[in-house]
Design an enzyme around this catalytic site. Structure first.
Site, mmCIF file in Angstrom:
data_model
loop_
_atom_site.group_PDB
_atom_site.id
_atom_site.type_symbol
_atom_site.label_atom_id
_atom_site.label_comp_id
_atom_site.label_asym_id
_atom_site.label_seq_id
_atom_site.Cartn_x
_atom_site.Cartn_y
_atom_site.Cartn_z
ATOM 1 N N GLU A 203 0.858 -1.184 0.000
ATOM 2 C CA GLU A 203 0.000 0.000 0.000
ATOM 3 C C GLU A 203 0.892 1.230 0.000
ATOM 4 O OE1 GLU A 203 -2.843 -0.339 3.270
ATOM 5 O OE2 GLU A 203 -4.237 -1.396 1.950
ATOM 6 N N GLU A 205 1.627 4.785 0.814
ATOM 7 C CA GLU A 205 1.080 5.729 1.789
ATOM 8 C C GLU A 205 2.118 6.773 2.173
ATOM 9 O OE1 GLU A 205 -1.009 4.039 5.061
ATOM 10 O OE2 GLU A 205 -1.723 2.303 3.921
ATOM 11 N N GLN A 244 -6.898 -10.656 5.435
ATOM 12 C CA GLN A 244 -7.675 -9.457 5.768
ATOM 13 C C GLN A 244 -9.173 -9.692 5.585
ATOM 14 O OE1 GLN A 244 -6.383 -5.998 3.567
ATOM 15 N NE2 GLN A 244 -7.841 -4.629 4.551
ATOM 16 N N GLU A 377 -6.520 -2.851 -5.886
ATOM 17 C CA GLU A 377 -7.310 -1.941 -6.729
ATOM 18 C C GLU A 377 -7.145 -2.251 -8.206
ATOM 19 O OE1 GLU A 377 -7.165 2.348 -6.047
ATOM 20 O OE2 GLU A 377 -6.297 1.844 -4.101
#
Ligand code: MN
Length: 432
Positions: A203, A205, A244, A377
């Site tokens: 991810e 970030e 998750q 995504e």
């Protein structure tokens, strides 16, 4: 004062660390066991702040500020707040400015520069707490679309900055290998099973380090929120998607997230980012206005124009000498919530944020394809990622390296960068 330094490598137009930047980190000279030291990046060198303090180059600055430069982590400097940070930045700028110091000072400072290749970077702070937000509406909507195509955004999203408490102990510095974790996942045969994750993701970030604390029970008004931000770094919030999706209800992320989080070694101050401030994300017509406690008094400069990139290389790519492939590019200015809103919301119930705490934005994604900040995504687009070798990636494989980078650039070409935040996936350990 100029924007060029007498450290000539800092003046290259593509250098991440020109005089305008001066990010803080903690380093050790490679092979040395002596205490870690605070340094400032300039070109391909690190200015040793401990040595600057010893040599009297910080004389006349307040004593607590000089003492904080002798520490082995940045927490004491973080505690002191924006006036102290500015004073130190002014002094360091003067010491490194091409127009400035006299030949004698320059040669003293020159002796305190450490080549980056001879330094081993360390975690910059003792990180007491880590919180991960969900501040990109593009990320939230794209991930939501996978699970709820008719209703991608949950009804709370535009009112409350969503977050979960992460784990500080497993935050590692760029370059540390990442072991594929074991975990529990859904099984159509046995109900659940336990094994190495098959859906390892990155991810992209941005992290913010907290400066001065708010006392327990006291909140942080939004107009003061940035005074509590010491600076920004890159964060890769590694995620095991199969774990998750099985564990996250009803209490949110847990073991799918806390096996490792990688941060970049250099912390860029908000002062360095000042020339790159832009208006906050404009909410589309029909969206609710933020509640009053989250309404910024200065929306005209609440955003930051910071380009964020993800590169990936596989073992096979490295074997044939292929350069890491750019797999996404986004911008921090696309966040739905500003950094101030994250800080103020976090403390709005009286939760005390402390110097060295890390808050991360959540995956930063943009509106367009190719600005997805994680592989999950990219599944919305339906096609697996294709690497230059022809290898396909739905999720990360052993040997894959993920490199995050960030930079801002002015129209005149002046640039500051964050350096890189890298990690390579290692095979899972043997069965426990
Ligand atoms: Mn995250």
């Amino acid at each position: 004062m100029s924007s060029t330094s007498w450290v000539t490598s800092a003046n290259h137009p593509e250098c991440d660390f020109p005089l305008l930047n001066l990010p803080y980190g903690v380093f050790r000279r490679a092979g040395e066991t002596s205490a870690a030291r605070i340094g400032v990046a300039i070109g391909d060198r690190i200015l040793d702040l401990h040595a600057c303090a010893e040599q009297g180059l910080l004389a006349d600055l307040p004593d607590p500020l000089i003492a904080s430069c002798r520490a082995d982590v940045l927490n004491p400097l973080m505690t002191l707040g924006p006036a102290a940070w500015s004073a130190l930045r002014r002094r360091l700028t003067a010491l490194l400015d091409a127009d400035n110091p006299c030949a004698e000072t320059r040669s003293r400072v020159e002796g305190l520069l450490v080549p980056m290749r001879e330094a081993q970077m360390q975690l910059p702070a003792r990180i007491g707490g880590y919180t991960d937000f969900y501040a990109s509406i593009h990320h939230a909507a794209r991930v939501g679309r996978l699970f709820r195509p008719e209703n991608p955004l949950l009804p709370n999203y535009k009112y409350v900055p969503i977050a979960y408490h992460g784990r500080a102990s497993s935050i590692v510095l760029s370059g540390e290998p990442i072991r594929r974790p074991w975990g529990q996942t859904r099984s159509s045969i046995n109900g659940a099973e336990f094994g190495p994750t098959q859906s390892l993701d990155y991810e992209l970030e941005v992290g913010l380090f907290i400066g001065p604390e708010n006392a327990l029970g006291e909140s942080i008004p939004i107009a003061e929120a940035e005074d509590h931000i010491f600076g920004l770094c890159l964060v890769n919030d590694w995620s095991a998607r199969d774990m998750q999706s099985w564990e996250y209800q009803p209490l949110g992320p847990f073991l799918a997230k806390n096996f490792a989080t990688t941060i970049s070694p250099w912390i860029v101050s908000l002062e360095a980012l000042e020339p790159f401030r832009v208006p906050a994300f404009e909410r589309p017509p029909g969206d609710p206005a933020p509640l009053p406690y989250l309404t910024s008094p200065a929306p005209a400069c609440a955003g930051i124009d910071l380009t964020l990139e993800v590169f990936l290389d596989s073992r096979q790519m490295r074997q044939i000498g292929a350069a890491p492939a750019l797999v996404s590019r986004g911008n921090l200015r696309d966040l739905y919530w500003t950094l101030s809103q994250l800080v103020t919301h976090h403390a709005s119930n009286g939760c005390n944020l402390r110097p060295g705490d890390l808050l991360a934005t959540g995956t930063v994604s943009g509106p367009n394809e190719s600005s997805e900040g994680c592989l999950l995504e990219k599944r919305v687009a339906g096609e697996p990622l294709c690497l230059p070798t022809g290898e396909l990636r739905t999720f990360l494989e052993d040997g894959d390296q993920v490199i995050l980078r960030a930079y801002s650039r002015l129209p005149d070409g002046q640039k500051i960068g964050f350096g890189s935040c890298a990690g390579t996936i290692m095979e899972a350990p043997p069965a426990p």
